[in-house]
Design a protein around this motif. Structure first.
Motif, PDB file in Angstrom:
ATOM      1  N   UNK A 271       0.797  -1.207   0.000  1.00  0.00           N
ATOM      2  CA  UNK A 271       0.000   0.000   0.000  1.00  0.00           C
ATOM      3  C   UNK A 271       0.841   1.273   0.000  1.00  0.00           C
ATOM      4  N   UNK A 272       2.177   1.095   0.180  1.00  0.00           N
ATOM      5  CA  UNK A 272       3.056   2.265   0.248  1.00  0.00           C
ATOM      6  C   UNK A 272       3.362   2.780  -1.139  1.00  0.00           C
ATOM      7  N   UNK A 273       3.588   4.094  -1.239  1.00  0.00           N
ATOM      8  CA  UNK A 273       4.011   4.627  -2.544  1.00  0.00           C
ATOM      9  C   UNK A 273       5.359   4.030  -2.944  1.00  0.00           C
ATOM     10  N   UNK A 274       5.618   3.892  -4.238  1.00  0.00           N
ATOM     11  CA  UNK A 274       6.855   3.277  -4.727  1.00  0.00           C
ATOM     12  C   UNK A 274       8.111   3.985  -4.222  1.00  0.00           C
ATOM     13  N   UNK A 275       8.166   5.334  -4.206  1.00  0.00           N
ATOM     14  CA  UNK A 275       9.395   5.982  -3.729  1.00  0.00           C
ATOM     15  C   UNK A 275       9.699   5.711  -2.258  1.00  0.00           C
ATOM     16  N   UNK A 276       8.703   5.267  -1.477  1.00  0.00           N
ATOM     17  CA  UNK A 276       8.911   5.069  -0.042  1.00  0.00           C
ATOM     18  C   UNK A 276       9.358   3.644   0.279  1.00  0.00           C
ATOM     19  N   UNK A 277       9.127   2.724  -0.628  1.00  0.00           N
ATOM     20  CA  UNK A 277       9.396   1.316  -0.316  1.00  0.00           C
ATOM     21  C   UNK A 277      10.886   1.042  -0.066  1.00  0.00           C
ATOM     22  N   UNK A 278      11.739   1.606  -0.918  1.00  0.00           N
ATOM     23  CA  UNK A 278      13.184   1.334  -0.740  1.00  0.00           C
ATOM     24  C   UNK A 278      13.717   1.902   0.571  1.00  0.00           C
ATOM     25  N   UNK A 279      13.397   3.148   0.965  1.00  0.00           N
ATOM     26  CA  UNK A 279      13.835   3.635   2.288  1.00  0.00           C
ATOM     27  C   UNK A 279      13.314   2.782   3.436  1.00  0.00           C
ATOM     28  N   UNK A 280      12.098   2.260   3.281  1.00  0.00           N
ATOM     29  CA  UNK A 280      11.546   1.424   4.341  1.00  0.00           C
ATOM     30  C   UNK A 280      12.347   0.130   4.470  1.00  0.00           C
ATOM     31  N   UNK A 281      12.743  -0.460   3.338  1.00  0.00           N
ATOM     32  CA  UNK A 281      13.551  -1.684   3.374  1.00  0.00           C
ATOM     33  C   UNK A 281      14.914  -1.426   4.023  1.00  0.00           C
ATOM     34  N   UNK A 282      15.528  -0.283   3.652  1.00  0.00           N
ATOM     35  CA  UNK A 282      16.810   0.052   4.264  1.00  0.00           C
ATOM     36  C   UNK A 282      16.656   0.261   5.768  1.00  0.00           C
ATOM     37  N   UNK A 283      15.587   0.930   6.154  1.00  0.00           N
ATOM     38  CA  UNK A 283      15.339   1.150   7.571  1.00  0.00           C
ATOM     39  C   UNK A 283      15.122  -0.173   8.296  1.00  0.00           C
ATOM     40  N   UNK A 284      14.463  -1.126   7.649  1.00  0.00           N
ATOM     41  CA  UNK A 284      14.245  -2.441   8.253  1.00  0.00           C
ATOM     42  C   UNK A 284      15.555  -3.184   8.467  1.00  0.00           C
ATOM     43  N   UNK A 285      16.443  -3.103   7.458  1.00  0.00           N
ATOM     44  CA  UNK A 285      17.749  -3.760   7.608  1.00  0.00           C
ATOM     45  C   UNK A 285      18.533  -3.160   8.768  1.00  0.00           C
ATOM     46  N   UNK A 286      18.507  -1.827   8.861  1.00  0.00           N
ATOM     47  CA  UNK A 286      19.267  -1.183   9.942  1.00  0.00           C
ATOM     48  C   UNK A 286      18.655  -1.490  11.307  1.00  0.00           C
ATOM     49  N   UNK A 287      17.340  -1.597  11.370  1.00  0.00           N
ATOM     50  CA  UNK A 287      16.720  -1.970  12.640  1.00  0.00           C
ATOM     51  C   UNK A 287      17.098  -3.388  13.039  1.00  0.00           C
ATOM     52  N   UNK A 288      17.206  -4.289  12.043  1.00  0.00           N
ATOM     53  CA  UNK A 288      17.627  -5.654  12.354  1.00  0.00           C
ATOM     54  C   UNK A 288      19.059  -5.682  12.880  1.00  0.00           C
ATOM     55  N   UNK A 289      19.949  -4.869  12.255  1.00  0.00           N
ATOM     56  CA  UNK A 289      21.318  -4.779  12.758  1.00  0.00           C
ATOM     57  C   UNK A 289      21.330  -4.190  14.162  1.00  0.00           C
ATOM     58  N   UNK A 290      20.464  -3.210  14.395  1.00  0.00           N
ATOM     59  CA  UNK A 290      20.375  -2.587  15.717  1.00  0.00           C
ATOM     60  C   UNK A 290      19.943  -3.627  16.749  1.00  0.00           C
TER      61      UNK A 290
END
Length: 467
Positions: free
Chosen positions: A285-304
Motif C-alpha cells: 500500500x506504500x508509494x513506490x518511492x517510499x518502499x526502498x527507504x523502508x527496506x533500508x530502515x528495516x535492515x538497519x533496525x535488524x542490525x540494531x
C-alpha cells in the motif's frame, strides 16, 4: 646478549662464567705450584744421582782421597794422581745403574761415553760445567725429552755428564693438566646447574607475577598476587593487586553501563521493530518511492537488534556471569544450532564423535555455533559446512564459508570487539559476534583459530575438551 638470552639464561650464564673463572684461576695456581714442585724434585734427584755417579767414577779412577795439606803440597793437593791400571771406559760402563739414559765423562782432554754422543750436549752446558759449576739443561735427544746434568770432577777441566729421561715427569704433568681442565669444565657445568636452580628460586615470584598477569589478560580479573606480605615483593604485589582491582571495578562498571543501556534500548527497539513489521505487512500500500527507504530502515533496525543482543551478552560476561554447566552431547548440540541458524542441513559428524560429551554451558555453546554460522551466512558468501570430529583437545568443530578468506594479519583482530578484517570483505558486521565466540570458547577452556579452507574461503576451527 640480552636479546638472545632470557633473564634465567643470563643468570645461568653468569653463574657458569663465575664458576669457570674461579676454577680456571684455581687450576692455574695448582698447575704452577705442582708443576714447579715436581720439576724441582726431578732436577734435584737427577743432580744427586749424577753427583753420586761422578763421585763413584772419581773413586774408581783416583782411589780413596788422601789427606792433603795445601800449604805444603801446593797445587798438587787439588790434582790427585790417577791409578795406572784404570780402564776409563770399563769403569764408566760399570757405574751403578740409575734412571740415567746415558753417562759421559770428559777426562784427560778426551770424551768417554757409555751410550749417547757428547755432541748432543748443549755447548753452554759443557762450558759451564768445565768451568767448575754444576748445571742442567732440558733438551731433546733423538726425539726423547731428557734432562742433561753435568757436575765438575775434582781436577780442573774434567766433568761428568748424564741424561735423565723426563717421560715420567711429562706424563705426570700431562695427566695433571687434563685433570685440571676437566675439573674446570665440570665446575663450570655445576655452576650452570646451580645458576639454573638459583634462577628458578629467585625468579619464582616473577613466574607467579607472569601467571597472574596472563590470567588477568585472559579476562580473569579477580586473579591476585599472594605476596603482599613479602618484604621484598610486597610493594610490587600490592601495586599490581590494586591495579587489577581498579581494572575489575572499571570493567564491571562498564559492563553494568552497557547492560543498563541495552535494557533501556530494548523497549523502544521492540516498539520500532513492531512498527516496522506493521509497515512491512502493508508494504504494497506504500508509494513506490517510499518502499526502498523502508527496506533500508528495516535492515538497519535488524542490525540494531543484533547489536543490542550482543551488548547484553557481552555485559553479562563482563559482569561475572558464571553460567551453569551440564553434560551435553556435542554432536546433537552442534547439529541443532548450526542447521537451525543456516535454515538447512549443513552439519557433518564423524562416527567417532557421535558419542562425545562435554560439560558445557548449553546457552554459550549454542551461541558460539550460531554466531559462526550466521557470520558465514551473512558476511562470507554462505556456510559451506560444519564439521564435528574427535581430536585436538577432545573435539574439533569446523565452520567453513564461501568468502574470500581472511588475511593472516587480520586473523587475530577479527576476534576483538568491533574488530573487522580490512581485507576480508566482512565490513557489514557489527563487530561483536566473533568477540562473543572467542569469550565463550575461552570460558569452556577451548581454543579458536582461523585457517584457509581447501578450495577457498575461511575455516574457523574450535577445539573443546570433551569426554
Amino acid at each position: 646478549m640480552r636479546g638472545r638470552f632470557s633473564l634465567r639464561g643470563r643468570v645461568m650464564v653468569a653463574y657458569g662464567l663465575l664458576a669457570l673463572g674461579l676454577s680456571s684461576v684455581l687450576a692455574l695456581v695448582t698447575w704452577k705450584v705442582v708443576s714447579d714442585y715436581l720439576t724441582e724434585q726431578r732436577q734435584s734427584s737427577a743432580i744427586v744421582e749424577t753427583s753420586d755417579n761422578a763421585a763413584a767414577f772419581h773413586y774408581g779412577v783416583f782411589g780413596a782421597p788422601k789427606p792433603c795439606n795445601p800449604a805444603r803440597e801446593g797445587a798438587e793437593c787439588n790434582s790427585p794422581t790417577p791409578r795406572a791400571d784404570v780402564d776409563v771406559q770399563a769403569l764408566l760402563n760399570s757405574l751403578p745403574s740409575t734412571d740415567a739414559a746415558s753417562s759421559m765423562v770428559y777426562y784427560s782432554n778426551r770424551w768417554y761415553a757409555s751410550t749417547g754422543r757428547p755432541s748432543d750436549l748443549p755447548p753452554d752446558l759443557i762450558a759451564t760445567v768445565l768451568d767448575g759449576h754444576t748445571a742442567h739443561r732440558s733438551v731433546t735427544v733423538g726425539g726423547q725429552h731428557v734432562l742433561a746434568v753435568g757436575v765438575p770432577l775434582r781436577r780442573p777441566g774434567e766433568a761428568f755428564f748424564e741424561w735423565h729421561p723426563l717421560e715420567s715427569l711429562d706424563n705426570t704433568l700431562r695427566t695433571l693438566k687434563i685433570t685440571l681442565v676437566v675439573a674446570a669444565i665440570v665446575t663450570a657445568l655445576i655452576g650452570l646447574a646451580v645458576g639454573r636452580l638459583a634462577s628458578t628460586l629467585a625468579l619464582r615470584p616473577l613466574a607467579e607475577l607472569t601467571r597472574v598477569a596472563d590470567a588477568v589478560a585472559r579476562g580473569q580479573l579477580d586473579a591476585r598476587l599472594p605476596a603482599e606480605k613479602d618484604r621484598d615483593l610486597g610493594g610490587l604485589a600490592r601495586s599490581f593487586n590494586q591495579t587489577a582491582a581498579d581494572l575489575e571495578r572499571r570493567v564491571a562498571a562498564d559492563a553494568r553501563f552497557a547492560g543498563d543501556v541495552s535494557h533501556e534500548l530494548r523497549t523502544p527497539l521492540m516498539t520500532m521493530l513492531n512498527s516496522m513489521q506493521l509497515i512491512q505487512n502493508h508494504r504494497a500500500e506504500l508509494p513506490a518511492p517510499v518502499r526502498e527507504p523502508v527496506e533500508l530502515l528495516g535492515d538497519d533496525l535488524d542490525r540494531f537488534r543484533r547489536l543490542v543482543i550482543d551488548l547484553l551478552e557481552i555485559s553479562r560476561d563482563d559482569g561475572g556471569d558464571q553460567g551453569s554447566r551440564e553434560i551435553v552431547r556435542i554432536a546433537d548440540l552442534v547439529r541443532a544450532a548450526a542447521d537451525a541458524t543456516a535454515g538447512r542441513e549443513v552439519t557433518t559428524v564423524a562416527p567417532e564423535a557421535e558419542g562425545l560429551t562435554l560439560q558445557a554451558d548449553k546457552r554459550r555453546l549454542e551461541r558460539v555455533i550460531a554466531n559462526l554460522v550466521e557470520n558465514a551466512e551473512d558476511h562470507a558468501g554462505g556456510c559451506k559446512g560444519v564439521g564435528v570430529e574427535a581430536g585436538g583437545l577432545g573435539v574439533i568443530i569446523t565452520v567453513d564459508d564461501a568468502g574470500p578468506g581472511i588475511a593472516a594479519e587480520d586473523r587475530d583482530r577479527i576476534f576483538e570487539r568491533f574488530g573487522r578484517g580490512e581485507t576480508s570483505g566482512r565490513g557489514r558486521g557489527v563487530g561483536l559476534g566473533l568477540a562473543i565466540v572467542a569469550r565463550h570458547v575461552q570460558w569452556h577452556a577451548g581454543t579458536i583459530q582461523v585457517t584457509d579452507r581447501p578450495g577457498g574461503g575461511a575455516r574457523f576451527v574450535v577445539e573443546l575438551p570433551a569426554k
